[in-house]
Write a protein that holds these residues in place. Structure first.
Motif, PDB file in Angstrom:
ATOM      1  N   GLN A 339      16.153  91.035 -21.145  1.00 10.80           N
ATOM      2  CA  GLN A 339      17.526  90.910 -21.619  1.00 10.80           C
ATOM      3  C   GLN A 339      17.769  91.940 -22.720  1.00 10.80           C
ATOM      4  OE1 GLN A 339      16.256  86.582 -21.702  1.00 10.80           O
ATOM      5  NE2 GLN A 339      18.487  86.334 -21.966  1.00 10.80           N
ATOM      6  N   ASN A 340      19.030  92.260 -22.953  1.00  9.10           N
ATOM      7  CA  ASN A 340      19.378  93.337 -23.881  1.00  9.10           C
ATOM      8  C   ASN A 340      18.802  93.139 -25.276  1.00  9.10           C
ATOM      9  OD1 ASN A 340      20.864  94.847 -21.995  1.00  9.10           O
ATOM     10  ND2 ASN A 340      22.687  93.575 -22.333  1.00  9.10           N
ATOM     11  N   ASP A 341      18.884  91.919 -25.818  1.00 14.24           N
ATOM     12  CA  ASP A 341      18.370  91.677 -27.162  1.00 14.24           C
ATOM     13  C   ASP A 341      16.871  91.952 -27.257  1.00 14.24           C
ATOM     14  OD1 ASP A 341      20.418  88.929 -28.485  1.00 14.24           O
ATOM     15  OD2 ASP A 341      20.463  91.101 -28.843  1.00 14.24           O
ATOM     16  N   VAL A 342      16.175  91.869 -26.149  1.00 17.25           N
ATOM     17  CA  VAL A 342      14.714  91.974 -26.176  1.00 17.25           C
ATOM     18  C   VAL A 342      14.249  93.422 -26.110  1.00 17.25           C
ATOM     19  CG1 VAL A 342      12.574  91.287 -25.033  1.00 17.25           C
ATOM     20  CG2 VAL A 342      14.493  89.686 -25.141  1.00 17.25           C
ATOM     21  N   ILE A 343      14.766  94.199 -25.152  1.00 24.91           N
ATOM     22  CA  ILE A 343      14.155  95.514 -24.919  1.00 24.91           C
ATOM     23  C   ILE A 343      15.126  96.693 -25.015  1.00 24.91           C
ATOM     24  CG2 ILE A 343      12.387  94.498 -23.423  1.00 24.91           C
ATOM     25  CD1 ILE A 343      13.898  95.868 -21.058  1.00 24.91           C
ATOM     26  N   MET A 344      16.361  96.445 -25.414  1.00 31.99           N
ATOM     27  CA  MET A 344      17.318  97.551 -25.494  1.00 31.99           C
ATOM     28  C   MET A 344      17.540  97.979 -26.944  1.00 31.99           C
ATOM     29  SD  MET A 344      18.103  98.317 -22.398  1.00 31.99           S
ATOM     30  CE  MET A 344      19.638  99.242 -22.481  1.00 31.99           C
ATOM     31  N   ASP A 345      17.742  99.274 -27.150  1.00 28.19           N
ATOM     32  CA  ASP A 345      18.150  99.762 -28.473  1.00 28.19           C
ATOM     33  C   ASP A 345      19.451  99.082 -28.855  1.00 28.19           C
ATOM     34  OD1 ASP A 345      16.967 103.027 -27.574  1.00 28.19           O
ATOM     35  OD2 ASP A 345      16.003 101.565 -28.911  1.00 28.19           O
ATOM     36  N   GLY A 346      19.546  98.627 -30.088  1.00 26.06           N
ATOM     37  CA  GLY A 346      20.720  97.890 -30.522  1.00 26.06           C
ATOM     38  C   GLY A 346      20.586  96.404 -30.339  1.00 26.06           C
ATOM     39  N   GLY A 347      19.520  95.963 -29.674  1.00 22.73           N
ATOM     40  CA  GLY A 347      19.297  94.543 -29.489  1.00 22.73           C
ATOM     41  C   GLY A 347      18.741  93.892 -30.732  1.00 22.73           C
ATOM     42  N   ALA A 348      18.741  92.561 -30.745  1.00 22.82           N
ATOM     43  CA  ALA A 348      18.315  91.808 -31.922  1.00 22.82           C
ATOM     44  C   ALA A 348      16.867  92.084 -32.299  1.00 22.82           C
ATOM     45  CB  ALA A 348      18.516  90.306 -31.673  1.00 22.82           C
ATOM     46  N   PHE A 349      16.029  92.437 -31.316  1.00 22.85           N
ATOM     47  CA  PHE A 349      14.608  92.644 -31.593  1.00 22.85           C
ATOM     48  C   PHE A 349      14.204  94.105 -31.495  1.00 22.85           C
ATOM     49  CE2 PHE A 349      14.020  88.289 -31.992  1.00 22.85           C
ATOM     50  CZ  PHE A 349      14.552  87.594 -30.898  1.00 22.85           C
ATOM     51  N   ALA A 350      15.181  95.000 -31.641  1.00 23.75           N
ATOM     52  CA  ALA A 350      14.885  96.428 -31.496  1.00 23.75           C
ATOM     53  C   ALA A 350      13.861  96.908 -32.520  1.00 23.75           C
ATOM     54  CB  ALA A 350      16.166  97.243 -31.608  1.00 23.75           C
ATOM     55  N   VAL A 406      16.525  82.516 -34.344  1.00 18.49           N
ATOM     56  CA  VAL A 406      17.700  81.921 -34.989  1.00 18.49           C
ATOM     57  C   VAL A 406      18.246  82.855 -36.059  1.00 18.49           C
ATOM     58  CG1 VAL A 406      18.486  79.985 -36.396  1.00 18.49           C
ATOM     59  CG2 VAL A 406      16.933  79.576 -34.456  1.00 18.49           C
ATOM     60  N   ASP A 407      17.379  83.428 -36.884  1.00 18.10           N
ATOM     61  CA  ASP A 407      17.820  84.319 -37.957  1.00 18.10           C
ATOM     62  C   ASP A 407      18.545  85.545 -37.404  1.00 18.10           C
ATOM     63  OD1 ASP A 407      14.865  83.781 -40.056  1.00 18.10           O
ATOM     64  OD2 ASP A 407      16.717  82.618 -39.805  1.00 18.10           O
ATOM     65  N   SER A 408      18.114  86.030 -36.239  1.00 17.50           N
ATOM     66  CA  SER A 408      18.714  87.233 -35.652  1.00 17.50           C
ATOM     67  C   SER A 408      19.958  86.933 -34.824  1.00 17.50           C
ATOM     68  CB  SER A 408      17.682  87.948 -34.760  1.00 17.50           C
ATOM     69  OG  SER A 408      16.542  88.299 -35.498  1.00 17.50           O
ATOM     70  N   LYS A 409      20.258  85.631 -34.683  1.00 16.66           N
ATOM     71  CA  LYS A 409      21.402  85.222 -33.847  1.00 16.66           C
ATOM     72  C   LYS A 409      21.298  85.859 -32.457  1.00 16.66           C
ATOM     73  CE  LYS A 409      24.609  84.477 -37.696  1.00 16.66           C
ATOM     74  NZ  LYS A 409      23.595  84.601 -38.749  1.00 16.66           N
ATOM     75  N   ALA A 410      20.096  85.783 -31.911  1.00 20.19           N
ATOM     76  CA  ALA A 410      19.806  86.444 -30.636  1.00 20.19           C
ATOM     77  C   ALA A 410      19.980  85.498 -29.454  1.00 20.19           C
ATOM     78  CB  ALA A 410      18.374  86.974 -30.653  1.00 20.19           C
ATOM     79  N   MET A 411      20.137  86.094 -28.287  1.00 16.08           N
ATOM     80  CA  MET A 411      20.114  85.424 -26.986  1.00 16.08           C
ATOM     81  C   MET A 411      21.200  84.357 -26.854  1.00 16.08           C
ATOM     82  SD  MET A 411      17.427  87.204 -26.399  1.00 16.08           S
ATOM     83  CE  MET A 411      16.552  86.776 -24.927  1.00 16.08           C
ATOM     84  N   VAL A 412      22.347  84.592 -27.467  1.00 18.97           N
ATOM     85  CA  VAL A 412      23.435  83.615 -27.440  1.00 18.97           C
ATOM     86  C   VAL A 412      24.195  83.739 -26.128  1.00 18.97           C
ATOM     87  CG1 VAL A 412      25.580  82.887 -28.541  1.00 18.97           C
ATOM     88  CG2 VAL A 412      23.622  83.607 -29.937  1.00 18.97           C
ATOM     89  N   ARG A 413      24.425  82.606 -25.487  1.00 14.89           N
ATOM     90  CA  ARG A 413      25.104  82.588 -24.207  1.00 14.89           C
ATOM     91  C   ARG A 413      26.428  83.358 -24.256  1.00 14.89           C
ATOM     92  NH1 ARG A 413      24.324  79.296 -20.088  1.00 14.89           N
ATOM     93  NH2 ARG A 413      23.288  77.706 -21.394  1.00 14.89           N
TER      94      ARG A 413
END
Length: 523
Positions: A339-350, A406-413
């Motif tokens: 998913q974008n937050d996981v492996i894309m530049d600009g994602g929550a876990f970049a 939770v802190d990164s507000k990631a993976m929100v539907r």
């Protein structure tokens, strides 16, 4: 004690310095080892002493049956009933968990069998066994005249019935150990007197065809030991007792190396929690040696007491000289956390480094290519997404991973971050599974989909190699599924973490391979 490497590939199966540990000693002549997959203990027989014993790490060695009718080879069926070769009664026996004793075979053409010696169970439920006459000799059996004039190999049908002779009456002098290849297309049978192993094609009706010599000359004037017990590993290599210990042959019949033991070995069986410990019954002792490879998947390994197997109990994929053959109709491919937050530049876990490692692995391209090939061959595709509602209600903060989410507000539907990366969107016929934990199994409908579609082999791909992929593989293996991890279809935060998971933990619970090998295996 140093084991002997003769050809490349042996050290992929066992460390040449793998320690040889003594489980117990002081016995007359040990045989018939078999590991219980649920209760985690080893059974073995001591024929001259007419006793059956068990060993586990907590209690050590204890006696469980005396007299044992001088039992020899043992295995379990898919319901975890014990199948026993009895020398003293010339019978093949099923001991049910409620204590009932059932005679599976005792006669052929109204003549007593010689003495069933070793046994293996086909995924159909058919039982194959060898019948030399060692059990009519002193010490190892009860001395008495033979009624049959030959030594054969037999099959008991899945629902019982008279044993069927499968080989020419005069082909074997003393047929002994026998085992199936991983795909059950080949049955190997050794002959102690002739010091060789024969291979047979297993036909659709369970009959044997095309007999040929697979390996010969398994003898030595310098060391004791002859072909006796035999097992096949998950890659199709054949492990057979021999002079000095155990000799290991490739599926092509090449002698790869030798496992060395201080006593003459009579039989072998894999066991332990992950089936990566080889137990060896060796004259007066029982030994244990760690291996890098496990056994072919026997039906009992995913069995349950008094019920059906946890999965289909069909044969595992065949691995031969580095190749696999997979039945697409038994396979599902998981695409997890891409998913974008996981492996894309600009994602929550970049900032974790995940995008860079995903690019280095070419994980998106490889997963897309494998998924396209898999769909075309009838493999079902299951997308597993980590999805939370705004504010992450229901996510427990019991681990740094979930706190960071939770802190990164990631993976929100509904957000860009929770969406699948471009080119890995679901297609018609694909399934989507949502989760809120690392493993694809935890709190999801994954297993419902697998059971409904009859899939028991999982091609496990996605992000977080050392977390989501590894956790999913571990649980899948525990549940009895055959896990396949194409490592170039996985990525995590950096190469070190990825390699640590791929080279160690995942090796124990899955077949680690690559996208090209899986595509080839699917045909």
């Amino acid at each position: 004690m140093t084991h002997v490497t003769l050809r490349t590939g042996f050290e992929d199966l066992i460390d040449p310095y793998a320690p040889v540990g003594q489980v117990g000693t002081g016995f007359d002549f040990t045989e018939g080892p078999i590991w219980h997959p649920v209760d985690h203990y080893l059974l073995f027989s001591d024929m001259p002493a007419d006793v059956r014993r068990r060993w586990d790490a907590r209690r050590g060695v204890v006696e469980v049956k005396r007299p044992s009718n001088k039992c020899n080879g043992m295995t379990y069926d898919a319901e975890l009933n014990l199948i026993v070769c009895e020398h003293a009664t010339s019978s093949l026996i099923r001991e049910r968990s409620d204590g009932r004793r059932e005679v599976l075979a005792s006669h052929f053409e109204n003549q007593e069998l010689n003495s069933p010696n070793d046994v293996c169970v086909h995924s159909s439920g058919a039982i194959y066994f060898s019948d030399p006459w060692y059990g009519r000799m002193p010490v190892y059996g009860v001395e008495r005249p033979r009624q049959l004039g030959f030594q054969g190999v037999y099959r008991v049908p899945p629902r019982g019935g008279a044993p069927k002779l499968l080989v020419d009456r005069h082909l074997f002098d003393q047929p002994n150990g026998l085992c199936f290849s991983p795909d059950e297309r080949v049955l190997y049978v050794n002959d102690t007197v002739q010091a060789l192993i024969r291979a047979f094609d297993v036909e659709a009706d369970g009959a044997l065809a095309n007999p040929r010599v697979f390996a010969s000359g398994i003898r030595s004037e310098l060391e004791p030991g002859l072909p006796d017990g035999m097992k096949c590993d998950q890659r199709g290599n054949v492990w057979v007792t021999a002079p000095g210990g155990v000799w290991v042959y490739s599926p092509a019949g090449d002698l790869l190396g030798k496992v060395r033991l201080p006593e003459m070995v009579a039989n072998i069986a894999w066991g332990g929690a992950d089936f990566r410990t080889l137990y060896l019954t060796a004259t007066h002792s029982v030994y244990a040696v760690p291996t890098k490879v496990g056994p072919r998947h026997e039906p009992y390994m995913s069995g349950k007491r008094g019920g059906t197997a946890a999965t289909s109990a069909a044969p595992a994929p065949n691995l031969t000289d580095g190749d696999m053959r997979l039945d697409p109709q038994r396979c599902a491919m998981i695409i997890q956390d891409l998913q974008n937050d996981v492996i894309m530049d600009g994602g929550a876990f970049a900032e974790s480094g995940a995008p860079a490692h995903a690019r280095a692995q070419r994980v998106v391209d490889n997963v897309r290519r494998l998924a396209d090939a898999a769909r075309a061959r009838g493999v079902i595709i299951i997308h597993v997404w980590f999805i939370v509602e705004a504010g992450a209600p229901g996510v427990t903060l019991n681990a740094p991973l979930f706190e960071g989410l939770v802190d990164s507000k990631a993976m929100v539907r509904g957000s860009w971050g929770a969406a699948p990366v471009p080119s890995l969107e679901p297609r018609g016929g694909d399934f989507v599974v949502e989760k809120m934990r690392m493993s694809a199994w935890e709190g999801t409908r994954l297993e419902t989909i697998l059971k409904a579609t009859g899939r028991d082999m999982i091609i496990n791909t996605g992000a977080w190699t050392n977390m989501s992929v590894e956790h999913t593989a571990r649980t899948g293996a525990d549940k009895g599924y055959f896990m396949i991890v194409p490592e170039d279809c996985c990525s995590t935060m950096n190469a070190d973490w990825h390699n640590a998971s791929v080279n160690f933990a995942l090796q124990n619970v899955s077949v680690v391979t690559n996208a090209d090998a899986v595509i080839k295996a699917l045909g």
